[in-house]
Design an enzyme around this catalytic site. Structure first.
Site, short mmCIF file in Angstrom:
data_model
loop_
_atom_site.label_atom_id
_atom_site.label_comp_id
_atom_site.label_asym_id
_atom_site.label_seq_id
_atom_site.Cartn_x
_atom_site.Cartn_y
_atom_site.Cartn_z
N CYS A 1 -1.54 9.12 2.84
CA CYS A 1 -1.35 8.63 1.47
C CYS A 1 -2.59 8.94 0.64
O CYS A 1 -2.54 8.93 -0.58
CB CYS A 1 -0.95 7.17 1.44
N GLU B 1 0.90 -1.17 0.00
CA GLU B 1 0.00 0.00 0.00
C GLU B 1 0.93 1.21 0.00
O GLU B 1 1.47 1.58 1.03
CB GLU B 1 -0.91 -0.08 1.22
C1 UN1 Z 1 -2.48 6.30 5.08
O1 UN1 Z 1 -2.30 7.49 4.89
O2 UN1 Z 1 -1.51 5.51 5.09
O3 UN1 Z 1 -8.30 7.14 4.26
C2 UN1 Z 1 -3.77 5.70 5.42
C3 UN1 Z 1 -7.62 7.70 5.11
C4 UN1 Z 1 -7.25 6.94 6.35
C5 UN1 Z 1 -6.07 6.05 6.12
C6 UN1 Z 1 -4.91 6.68 5.47
N1 UN1 Z 1 -8.37 6.15 6.77
O4 UN1 Z 1 -7.22 8.84 4.98
#
Ligand code: UN1
Length: 513
Positions: free
Chosen positions: A299, A265
């Protein structure tokens, strides 16, 4: 300056200034060099942790491998019961843990609590799942035969997570892996070692109180060389890695070289398409939270706004106006929206992006800059910035983990917007703001968004745990969290049983002896 109850939180979580190898978790050994954790909030030393040496790692992997043999025997619903008890502790410790996340990582306290809430949610999900690790049954082509598939525990799962979600990503993996019957070894980010120790302490306490074999929750600490011990190790059948595309490519190669499994991921370059039919007020909320929330370090953060020319000026000025309201400062102070970046390297990357976008011909709409003076002593506080840019700019193609939003115009219809949106190497999250059914459905269609996450009338960040989380292309293809993401943590077996007195062969083959 008030400490916002940090001391108390550390105490409640069982942390002290030096956390060297004295964790209650018998599964956490570390005797290597010290890693100091400084808060980006105020630049102060929070505590120290020692790194995992090669010998420490050997101890960890053998304990985990042994522990797994016992753990896998426990019926899955009973493993779920352990996860439920672990979750009781998360509920009890939500505030101190959320606070530590906020203090060590720099996200707002609200978001720190939100992250712990994601842990709680995934644990609830996993408990239910522990009674639903279903395989399918098939009809055999042969008479008197039965076919079905079953899922067995996989083994030791290696988890590599990043600083930006220092606790939630671990739990998305562990909560599922534990009910699936696996042992977990976690390498958290060296930028947030204390949150890792805090989580490990909780798991270790609950596990030992409930007679869980040692090694089911393990923590290793340090930089990429520590992660490498796992990625190279054949005793670790699955590596789940969350972080940069750069890291993911290294991990993928290493693990593929030994034909291990990976769940990746990685980076995103997430866009919101704003069509002429968008609700502008909601667009602004979604875009601003997406771009500046977590200081642009999710992310799923919104990096690009792709706006139709008919509403371009309107959307642009509404977003620019909204940026004037943003309060930057100590994230534990709930009056502030945006805290610091994780460290000074991140500040450099942010500055580089702003220089680069101008160099490539972009136009700054909201000026960035590093904040100085009282309250900003850590040197990690920056102003969220907006630049008008072209999708083809090198810097726009690149994921900068900071609050820099690029805004660009599209003409024509939604396929023109989609060309821009999909015209990047990453494929994590995407969104469209529209009240037009045709546009929304085209965005979700086979010719639509190429991302793992495609939202209508909400922003790109803030996914719920119930869905599978991850994306395509350079995002790595893996899925964590909800839906059927659990399957990667198990090995699938197809079983064919013959209950006749004959041995008919498949495909009607005759083999008379
Ligand atoms: C991440 O930034 O690694 O959708 C995960 C989102 C959060 C998860 C982000 N539930 O922004």
């Amino acid at each position: 300056a008030t400490s916002f109850g940090i001391e108390e939180a550390l105490k409640e979580l069982g942390l002290n200034e030096t956390n060297n190898g004295t964790s209650t978790g018998a599964n956490w050994f570390s005797n290597g060099e010290e890693i100091a954790s400084y808060s980006p909030v105020d630049g102060k030393l929070i505590g120290k942790v020692s790194a995992t040496t090669k010998e420490d790692y050997e101890k960890v992997i053998s304990t985990a491998t042994e522990g797994f043999k016992e753990w896998r025997q426990l019926p899955a619903p009973q493993r779920g019961e352990i996860v439920r008890k672990f979750n009781d502790e998360l509920r009890r410790l939500k505030e101190p843990l959320g606070k530590l996340v906020s203090y060590e990582m720099g996200k707002s306290y609200q978001e720190g609590l939100g992250e712990v809430q994601e842990m709680i949610d995934i644990c609830d999900f996993a408990v239910g799942l522990s009674r639903q690790l279903h395989g399918l049954t098939m009809h055999s082509e042969r008479p008197g035969h039965r076919m079905y598939e079953q899922y067995h525990p996989l083994g030791v799962v290696g988890i590599i997570s990043a600083f930006n979600f220092p606790v939630a990503v671990w739990s998305w993996n562990t909560a599922l892996a534990w009910v699936c019957g696996d042992a977990c070894i976690w390498k958290g980010s060296e930028k947030t070692p204390l949150t890792s120790v805090a989580c490990q302490n909780i798991a270790a306490r609950v596990f030992s109180e409930n007679g869980v074999p040692e090694g089911i929750s393990c923590l290793i600490t340090g930089d990429y060389t520590v992660g490498e011990m796992m990625t190279k190790d054949e005793r670790v059948p699955l590596i789940s890695a969350t972080g940069s595309t750069r890291m993911g490519k290294i991990v993928a190669k290493e693990v593929a070289g030994r034909l291990g499994k990976t769940l990746l991921e990685l980076g995103g370059n997430n866009a919101i398409i704003v069509t002429p039919d968008a609700n502008i007020k909601n667009t602004v909320i979604g875009a601003v939270f997406g771009a500046v929330g977590t200081c642009g370090q999710r992310c799923t953060s919104t990096r690009r706004l792709i706006v139709h020319e008919d509403v371009y000026d309107k959307v642009k000025s509404a977003v620019v106006d909204a940026y004037k309201q943003i309060k930057i400062g100590n994230p534990l102070d709930e009056n502030n929206h945006v805290g610091p970046l994780i460290d000074k390297d991140a500040v450099k990357n942010y500055q580089h992006a702003l220089d680069k976008v101008v160099e490539e011909g972009g136009k700054i709409l909201v000026e960035g800059g590093v904040l100085e003076g009282e309250g900003y002593e850590s040197g990690c506080y920056v102003k969220p910035a907006i630049a008008e840019a072209e999708n083809s700019f090198e810097i726009v193609q690149h994921e900068t983990f900071a609050p820099v939003l690029y805004i660009m115009k599209y003409k024509g219809d939604v396929s023109d917007a989609l060309e821009l949106q999909n015209g990047v190497r990453q494929g994590l999250s995407s969104a469209i703001m529209t009240n037009n059914l045709r546009e929304a459905e085209r965005f979700l269609s086979v010719e639509g968004s190429d991302c793992g996450i495609a939202n209508v009338n909400i922003g790109t960040s803030g996914a719920e745990i119930g869905g599978a989380f991850g994306g395509e292309k350079e995002t790595g293809g893996g899925r964590e969290s909800g839906s059927d993401a659990w399957k990667v943590y198990m090995r699938r077996q197809t079983n064919t049983i013959n209950y006749t007195t004959e041995l008919p062969l498949a495909q009607g083959i005759k083999f008379d002896l």
